[in-house]
Design an enzyme around this catalytic site. Structure first.
Site, PDB file in Angstrom:
ATOM      1  N   ASN A   1       1.144  -1.414   0.091  1.00 58.69           N
ATOM      2  CA  ASN A   1      -0.080  -0.028   0.423  1.00 58.69           C
ATOM      3  C   ASN A   1       0.690   0.892   0.130  1.00 58.69           C
ATOM      4  OD1 ASN A   1      -1.682   1.815   0.839  1.00 58.69           O
ATOM      5  ND2 ASN A   1      -2.688   0.990   2.678  1.00 58.69           N
TER       6      ASN A   1
ATOM      7  N   LYS B   1      -0.030   4.079  -0.566  1.00 61.54           N
ATOM      8  CA  LYS B   1      -0.304   5.618   0.156  1.00 61.54           C
ATOM      9  C   LYS B   1      -0.371   6.603  -0.417  1.00 61.54           C
ATOM     10  CE  LYS B   1       0.034   3.490   4.892  1.00 61.54           C
ATOM     11  NZ  LYS B   1      -0.077   3.840   6.390  1.00 61.54           N
TER      12      LYS B   1
ATOM     13  N   HIS C   1      -9.380   1.051   4.007  1.00 65.30           N
ATOM     14  CA  HIS C   1      -8.439   1.208   5.090  1.00 65.30           C
ATOM     15  C   HIS C   1      -8.225   2.206   6.416  1.00 65.30           C
ATOM     16  CE1 HIS C   1      -4.223   2.609   6.616  1.00 65.30           C
ATOM     17  NE2 HIS C   1      -3.575   1.558   5.313  1.00 65.30           N
TER      18      HIS C   1
ATOM     19  N   GLU D   1      -7.202   4.674   7.829  1.00 66.82           N
ATOM     20  CA  GLU D   1      -6.978   6.425   7.204  1.00 66.82           C
ATOM     21  C   GLU D   1      -8.383   6.607   6.062  1.00 66.82           C
ATOM     22  OE1 GLU D   1      -3.406   5.555   4.940  1.00 66.82           O
ATOM     23  OE2 GLU D   1      -2.104   5.610   7.217  1.00 66.82           O
TER      24      GLU D   1
ATOM     25  N   GLU E   1      -5.602  -4.865   9.840  1.00 61.57           N
ATOM     26  CA  GLU E   1      -5.178  -3.719  10.211  1.00 61.57           C
ATOM     27  C   GLU E   1      -4.976  -2.984  11.956  1.00 61.57           C
ATOM     28  OE1 GLU E   1      -2.829  -2.894   6.631  1.00 61.57           O
ATOM     29  OE2 GLU E   1      -4.230  -1.211   7.059  1.00 61.57           O
TER      30      GLU E   1
ATOM     31  N   GLY F   1       1.846   2.088  10.767  1.00 63.72           N
ATOM     32  CA  GLY F   1       3.234   3.528  10.529  1.00 63.72           C
ATOM     33  C   GLY F   1       3.252   3.364  11.645  1.00 63.72           C
TER      34      GLY F   1
ATOM     35  N   SER G   1       2.983  -2.332  10.578  1.00 65.93           N
ATOM     36  CA  SER G   1       4.358  -2.529  10.882  1.00 65.93           C
ATOM     37  C   SER G   1       5.389  -3.542  10.508  1.00 65.93           C
ATOM     38  CB  SER G   1       4.636  -1.615  12.274  1.00 65.93           C
ATOM     39  OG  SER G   1       4.402  -0.118  12.063  1.00 65.93           O
TER      40      SER G   1
HETATM   41  C1  PEP Z   1      -1.357   0.317   5.831  1.00 66.73           C
HETATM   42  O1  PEP Z   1      -0.997   0.779   6.271  1.00 66.73           O
HETATM   43  O2  PEP Z   1      -1.877  -0.727   5.157  1.00 66.73           O
HETATM   44  C2  PEP Z   1       0.229  -0.389   6.358  1.00 66.73           C
HETATM   45  C3  PEP Z   1       0.360  -1.496   6.430  1.00 66.73           C
HETATM   46  O3  PEP Z   1       1.064   0.488   6.524  1.00 66.73           O
HETATM   47  P1  PEP Z   1       2.586   0.418   7.359  1.00 66.73           P
HETATM   48  O4  PEP Z   1       3.389  -1.129   7.143  1.00 66.73           O
HETATM   49  O5  PEP Z   1       3.466   1.232   7.301  1.00 66.73           O
HETATM   50  O6  PEP Z   1       1.995   0.006   8.995  1.00 66.73           O
END
Ligand code: PEP
Length: 249
Positions: A9, A11, A95, A97, A167, A173, A212
């Site tokens: 992803n 973003k 997601h 976000e 998630e 993040g 992460s």
């Molecule tokens: C995401 O936002 O889908 C994600 C998993 O981000 P990160 O790996 O940076 O935590």
């Protein structure tokens, strides 16, 4: 056997030229990855250059969102019918976000799911709890509701194409990762909820972990029975790390 997936992803990162270079680097290294579907979740502006960069390879293309509408006076929106012609097979929906910054609730996500399926895009449907919800012990209830309110509206045929991503919002993040046991516990719960509606078919649903995930922790997380891969944010921006994660199975 369930499909193993590592999806990036990106973003709102990379220029189109940088995205094209990143996709080319992933393609170049993709022969090192065996038995894992690689998906690149790119910004809308990158669908064209990235589709060219991955042409002829096994790397798949995804958008990060689509409109809840099919067309019309929705300034700034991008319809699923505009995404599919680039050869995209997937779209990330729900997601955290999008839920947090764009107020996406189950009603909107149901419409987006319809648009995705109507245009041949398989949804990568994201669920996950916030930190305060986990601390209050509500994480099972939160993901159950996110699934019941949206996934339970799918037909059996649509369900066959679904990918779920768990998630935990507190791990996205932040550098904090759910432990492999925490991931397994909730992935198994998600599969049980899916099975309560779709029966044995839920055994075939890929459930990805996101939050992460990086080369150093992927192997332990992916070793768990109900973890079928990862949705990768930050670490997907470096081809080397993305590929290393996909090789962690
Ligand atoms: C995401 O936002 O889908 C994600 C998993 O981000 P990160 O790996 O940076 O935590």
């Amino acid at each position: 056997m369930r499909q193993k997936i590592v999806a990036g992803n990106w973003k709102m990162n990379t220029t189109p030229a940088e995205g094209e270079a990143l996709a080319k680097a992933v393609v170049a290294a993709s022969s090192e990855v065996k038995g894992v579907t690689l998906i690149l979740g790119v910004p809308f502006t990158h669908l064209c250059p990235v589709s060219k960069a991955i042409a002829g390879s096994d790397v798949k293309l995804s958008a990060q969102d689509c409109s809840a509408h099919d067309k019309g006076a929705y300034t700034g929106e991008v319809a699923a019918s505009m995404i599919a012609p680039f050869g995209a097979g997937y779209v990330i929906l729900g997601h955290s976000e999008r839920r947090e910054y764009h107020g996406e609730d189950s009603a909107i996500l149901n419409e987006k799911m319809k648009q995705a399926y109507a245009n041949g895009l398989a949804p990568i449907y994201c669920v996950g709890e916030k930190l305060e919800e986990r601390e209050a012990g509500k994480h099972f209830d939160v993901v159950t509701k996110q699934i019941e309110e949206v996934v339970f509206n799918l037909s059996d045929e649509q369900f066959d194409k679904l990918v779920v991503a768990y998630e935990p919002v507190w791990a996205i993040g932040t550098g904090k990762t759910a432990t492999a046991d925490q991931a397994q516990e909730i992935h198994a719960h998600i599969r049980k909820v899916l099975a309560s509606k779709f029966g044995a078919k839920a055994e075939n649903t890929p459930i990805l972990y996101g939050g992460s995930c990086k080369p150093s922790n992927a192997a332990e997380i992916f070793s768990k029975a109900d973890v079928d891969g990862g949705l990768i944010g930050g670490a997907a921006l470096k081809a080397e790390d993305f590929i290393a994660i996909a090789k962690a199975f």
